[in-house]
Design an enzyme around this catalytic site. Sequence first.
Site, PDB file in Angstrom:
ATOM      1  CE  LYS A  67      -4.355  -0.424   2.003  1.00 38.63           C
ATOM      2  NZ  LYS A  67      -5.306  -0.527   3.114  1.00 38.63           N
ATOM      3  CG  ASP A 104      -8.823   1.821   3.206  1.00 38.66           C
ATOM      4  OD1 ASP A 104      -9.630   1.047   2.644  1.00 38.66           O
ATOM      5  OD2 ASP A 104      -7.629   1.523   3.426  1.00 38.66           O
ATOM      6  N   GLY A 132      -2.205   2.534  13.324  1.00 45.37           N
ATOM      7  CA  GLY A 132      -1.582   1.838  12.196  1.00 45.37           C
ATOM      8  C   GLY A 132      -2.044   2.434  10.879  1.00 45.37           C
TER       9      GLY A 132
HETATM   10  P1  NAP Z   1      -1.524  -2.210  11.133  1.00 46.61           P
HETATM   11  O1  NAP Z   1      -0.999  -1.060  10.349  1.00 46.61           O
HETATM   12  O2  NAP Z   1      -0.688  -3.437  11.268  1.00 46.61           O
HETATM   13  O3  NAP Z   1      -1.915  -1.664  12.608  1.00 46.61           O
HETATM   14  C1  NAP Z   1      -2.313  -2.547  13.625  1.00 46.61           C
HETATM   15  C2  NAP Z   1      -2.795  -1.750  14.821  1.00 46.61           C
HETATM   16  O4  NAP Z   1      -3.227  -2.665  15.855  1.00 46.61           O
HETATM   17  C3  NAP Z   1      -1.713  -0.871  15.449  1.00 46.61           C
HETATM   18  O5  NAP Z   1      -2.319   0.262  16.027  1.00 46.61           O
HETATM   19  C4  NAP Z   1      -1.166  -1.826  16.523  1.00 46.61           C
HETATM   20  O6  NAP Z   1      -0.482  -1.169  17.579  1.00 46.61           O
HETATM   21  C5  NAP Z   1      -2.439  -2.438  17.041  1.00 46.61           C
HETATM   22  N1  NAP Z   1      -2.199  -3.692  17.753  1.00 46.61           N
HETATM   23  C6  NAP Z   1      -1.886  -4.893  17.211  1.00 46.61           C
HETATM   24  N2  NAP Z   1      -1.721  -5.820  18.194  1.00 46.61           N
HETATM   25  C7  NAP Z   1      -1.940  -5.179  19.374  1.00 46.61           C
HETATM   26  C8  NAP Z   1      -1.915  -5.582  20.737  1.00 46.61           C
HETATM   27  N3  NAP Z   1      -1.653  -6.858  21.086  1.00 46.61           N
HETATM   28  N4  NAP Z   1      -2.203  -4.662  21.684  1.00 46.61           N
HETATM   29  C9  NAP Z   1      -2.482  -3.376  21.346  1.00 46.61           C
HETATM   30  N5  NAP Z   1      -2.514  -2.936  20.060  1.00 46.61           N
HETATM   31  C10 NAP Z   1      -2.235  -3.823  19.092  1.00 46.61           C
HETATM   32  O7  NAP Z   1      -2.915  -2.727  10.524  1.00 46.61           O
HETATM   33  P2  NAP Z   1      -4.050  -1.862   9.803  1.00 46.61           P
HETATM   34  O8  NAP Z   1      -3.885  -1.957   8.346  1.00 46.61           O
HETATM   35  O9  NAP Z   1      -4.103  -0.525  10.453  1.00 46.61           O
HETATM   36  O10 NAP Z   1      -5.366  -2.714  10.172  1.00 46.61           O
HETATM   37  C11 NAP Z   1      -5.878  -2.736  11.492  1.00 46.61           C
HETATM   38  C12 NAP Z   1      -7.175  -3.547  11.527  1.00 46.61           C
HETATM   39  O11 NAP Z   1      -8.156  -2.917  10.722  1.00 46.61           O
HETATM   40  C13 NAP Z   1      -7.022  -4.961  10.973  1.00 46.61           C
HETATM   41  O12 NAP Z   1      -7.786  -5.839  11.767  1.00 46.61           O
HETATM   42  C14 NAP Z   1      -7.603  -4.863   9.575  1.00 46.61           C
HETATM   43  O13 NAP Z   1      -8.157  -6.098   9.130  1.00 46.61           O
HETATM   44  C15 NAP Z   1      -8.707  -3.836   9.792  1.00 46.61           C
HETATM   45  N6  NAP Z   1      -9.067  -3.094   8.573  1.00 46.61           N
HETATM   46  C16 NAP Z   1     -10.363  -3.118   8.190  1.00 46.61           C
HETATM   47  C17 NAP Z   1     -10.761  -2.401   7.087  1.00 46.61           C
HETATM   48  C18 NAP Z   1     -12.212  -2.436   6.675  1.00 46.61           C
HETATM   49  O14 NAP Z   1     -12.510  -2.112   5.524  1.00 46.61           O
HETATM   50  N7  NAP Z   1     -13.104  -2.774   7.580  1.00 46.61           N
HETATM   51  C19 NAP Z   1      -9.830  -1.648   6.350  1.00 46.61           C
HETATM   52  C20 NAP Z   1      -8.500  -1.621   6.774  1.00 46.61           C
HETATM   53  C21 NAP Z   1      -8.136  -2.360   7.905  1.00 46.61           C
HETATM   54  P3  NAP Z   1       1.129  -0.987  17.482  1.00 46.61           P
HETATM   55  O15 NAP Z   1       1.350   0.216  16.628  1.00 46.61           O
HETATM   56  O16 NAP Z   1       1.547  -0.795  18.888  1.00 46.61           O
HETATM   57  O17 NAP Z   1       1.677  -2.246  16.881  1.00 46.61           O
END
Ligand code: NAP
Length: 275
Positions: A67, A104, A132
Amino acid sequence: MSIPLAGVIGAPVGHSRSPALHGHWLRTLGIRGYYVPLEIAQADLEQTIRALPKMGFVGVNVTIPHKEKVLAIADLVTDRAALIGAANTLIFRKDGKIHADNTDGYGFIENLKANAPGWQPKAGPAAVFGAGGAARAVVASLIEVGVPEIRLANRTKTRAEVLHEEFGGKIHVYDWVQAGNMLDGATTVVNTTSLGMEGKAEFRVPLDALSPKAVVTDLVYTPLETPFLAFARQNGCVAVDGLGMLLHQAVPAFERWFGIRPEVDESLRRAVLGY
Ligand code: NAP
């Protein structure tokens, strides 16, 4: 006339629901086109993207881990994709230029408008868990619709502080251990972390301060009703699942590629859920 092709590029892409989503629209709208998953290694990214238009592709969705990288490959980047620092949609224009966009945030806002019709983004502060990639799109779109304040907490605080630096004074960063305090008076509450997702850690932030007047949404959609959303619903809040964001973010891309604006409806949800 050539048959238009589109797809999703990522590594891995096997889990993606986008082929079911776009495939449903192509079928129901009677468009003679195809949408396919394309697993592409980082090292082959630019070469493959440049070859796709020559094979009949009109565009692709982009998922992890490409991305951010695609911004450097694109000839044109929309302001919102540049602000977010990532693109989820590429459009291969007839003049040969590659256009990168990020839908998004659009999907996030449209999902709330559709499923929480009384939602008033300007009515009070928003509380956002996570900083994230997805959080960047959420924060940018909340600012765009006029949310007066965004309270942000992330396990890794520096990531939240970067968002504060990039997106400005509306963002107030909280410590992760005190993330529950963000809820006091918040009228929009969003989980953008992967907590609560099947196979991931549980969402454990205390939600005692959640107001029943808040509109609450979770970006996680596996399961559809996360424990975070279930708590919000029991608390009297309007709770909106994350699948709608996925469905709505696809609308502008499909329209650009295939020339028809598709509808988000119950039959689309069922198709994506595999019912
Ligand atoms: P990402 O960039 O990897 O970010 C992950 C986020 O989750 C970060 O804020 C991370 O914190 C936090 N996290 C992960 N494990 C954790 C833990 N054990 N305790 C506390 N915080 C934790 O992923 P992303 O792309 O932002 O996606 C995040 C979620 O949104 C995913 O589940 C994804 O499937 C979903 N999503 C959904 C859509 C939709 O259309 N509905 C679109 C995009 C994403 P740290 O920074 O501390 O690691």
